[in-house]
Enzyme design. Structure first.
Site, PDB file in Angstrom:
ATOM      1  N   CYS A 126     -10.152   6.579   2.676  1.00  0.00           N
ATOM      2  CA  CYS A 126     -10.378   5.840   3.931  1.00  0.00           C
ATOM      3  C   CYS A 126      -9.078   5.500   4.676  1.00  0.00           C
ATOM      4  O   CYS A 126      -8.962   5.731   5.887  1.00  0.00           O
ATOM      5  CB  CYS A 126     -11.169   4.566   3.642  1.00  0.00           C
ATOM      6  SG  CYS A 126     -10.582   3.675   2.194  1.00  0.00           S
ATOM      7  N   HIS A 155      -9.800  -1.561   7.871  1.00  0.00           N
ATOM      8  CA  HIS A 155      -8.483  -1.451   7.236  1.00  0.00           C
ATOM      9  C   HIS A 155      -7.414  -1.481   8.335  1.00  0.00           C
ATOM     10  O   HIS A 155      -7.574  -0.846   9.390  1.00  0.00           O
ATOM     11  CB  HIS A 155      -8.346  -0.108   6.508  1.00  0.00           C
ATOM     12  CG  HIS A 155      -9.111   0.004   5.228  1.00  0.00           C
ATOM     13  ND1 HIS A 155      -9.842  -1.021   4.683  1.00  0.00           N
ATOM     14  CD2 HIS A 155      -9.223   1.058   4.362  1.00  0.00           C
ATOM     15  CE1 HIS A 155     -10.389  -0.592   3.531  1.00  0.00           C
ATOM     16  NE2 HIS A 155     -10.027   0.656   3.330  1.00  0.00           N
TER      17      HIS A 155
END
Ligand code: A2P
Length: 347
Positions: free
Chosen positions: A143, A256
């Site tokens: 990710c 994130h």
């Protein structure tokens, strides 16, 4: 003939048979939502999970569908399987799906660094998908790596990247539904003056920052840090790029964030980087110090783009810049990227 002009899976009237392995998980649930919202031509959706969930139902396009046990499911006739059920599960079951003729898009780290397996970010290296014509397993990258390479690739094309120094600030959702619940329950407990135990994370995550994601390797780096270093070079197709990373878990549910220092082998500066990124598909530049505007995880969560800001010259190094890169780790970092790969397979 350019083989990429030939569809990987021939067009089918009424759509394709699509399986989602890990359909009850954080990423699997979002895969279902994204397949529906992007109108992926699904004729039959087959949700798979562990034996624990078999017989329960999930909702796809307002329809309740019964979850089946991945371990006993026969993949014959399935066109595409999106796997997000952990590395061991992928190693055990993805090969039998591929052998049955199904294209597997695997979100685990099981095959990412296999030289025979394509590691694909559609905005960056769609041509590498050609490798999957024969082995039918395609790896969805880590990710943190996906969102970073989306922002790096256009810059690397303009001026080769020499070195990257990365620090990440990663949301708990990357560790799955139990991790989301752990942050929520620890926060509730602590705010009510109660003890809060940790099961998913190696330390308390509520009101804390943990410099440890995945297991430690012999060299003192974590596996998550190695994923970022190795996968970045593979996706950008350049083994000469020096990469170092520190990956950190923060008490954020979705999104994130990354601080990335980029040194180029040729002339590049913040203004040029900002101009290049502003033109790119899949990227939104939010970078206005005068109005204190920059990407935030709280705003990137639930959205599709990679958000880039705080672009500035590194005054300590020639041809180097700093950037702040944010994306929804469950969407672009996992489920959306996987569905975009599926879209390439039927293009
Ligand atoms: P289950 O709900 O039956 O445990 P998350 O990343 O949110 O933790 O979700 C992980 C997903 O992977 C879930 O859908 C989970 O199913 C599935 N899963 C975990 N282990 C297995 C397994 N051994 N076989 C099939 N699915 C699994």
């Amino acid at each position: 003939m350019n083989r990429f002009d030939t569809p990987f899976i021939p067009p089918k009237d009424g759509g394709y048979r699509v399986a989602v392995a890990g359909a009850t998980g954080a990423v699997g649930q979002t895969m279902l939502e994204i397949l529906a919202s992007r109108n992926f031509p699904v004729a039959e959706l087959i949700p798979l999970a562990s034996r624990r969930s078999a017989g329960t139902t999930i909702t796809f396009r307002h329809q309740e569908i019964t979850v089946q046990d991945l371990a006993t499911f026969d993949p014959e006739g399935v066109d595409i399987a999106l796997f997000s059920a952990g590395g061991d599960t992928s190693l055990a079951h993805a090969p039998r799906f591929a052998e049955a003729g199904c294209f597997v898009i695997d979100n685990s780290s099981a095959w990412r660094m296999d030289p025979a397996v394509a590691l694909v970010v559609p905005e960056v290296n769609p041509e590498t998908l050609e490798m999957a014509r024969d082995n039918r397993i395609i790896a969805n990258p880590n990710c943190s790596t996906i969102q970073m390479v989306v922002a790096l690739a256009p810059l690397h094309r303009a001026a080769p990247i020499k070195r990257l120094v990365i620090s990440t600030y990663q949301a708990v959702s990357g560790a799955g539904n139990r991790a989301i619940e752990e942050l929520a329950s620890q926060t509730r407990h602590l705010l009510n003056g109660m003890e809060a135990g940790s099961e998913v994370f190696p330390a308390r995550i509520a009101f804390n920052v943990i410099p440890h994601i995945d297991r430690f390797m012999d060299d003192g780096y974590t596996k998550e840090e190695h994923k970022m270093m190795d996968e970045t070079r593979k996706i950008l197709g350049d083994d000469t790029i020096a990469v170092t990373a520190t990956t950190v878990r923060v008490p954020v549910f979705y999104g994130h964030s990354e601080s990335v220092n980029i040194e180029f082998a040729a002339a590049m500066n913040a203004d040029r980087a900002r101009e290049i990124l502003a033109e790119c598909e899949g990227i939104c530049v939010v970078d206005d110090p005068a109005s204190e505007d920059y990407p935030l995880a709280s705003e990137a969560g639930g959205t599709d783009p990679v958000w880039v800001g705080r672009i500035r010259d590194d005054h300590s190094c020639e041809h180097a810049i700093n950037m702040w890169i944010v994306a929804d780790n469950i969407r672009k970092g996992a489920a959306l990227n996987a569905v975009q790969i599926a879209e390439l397979l039927i293009r």
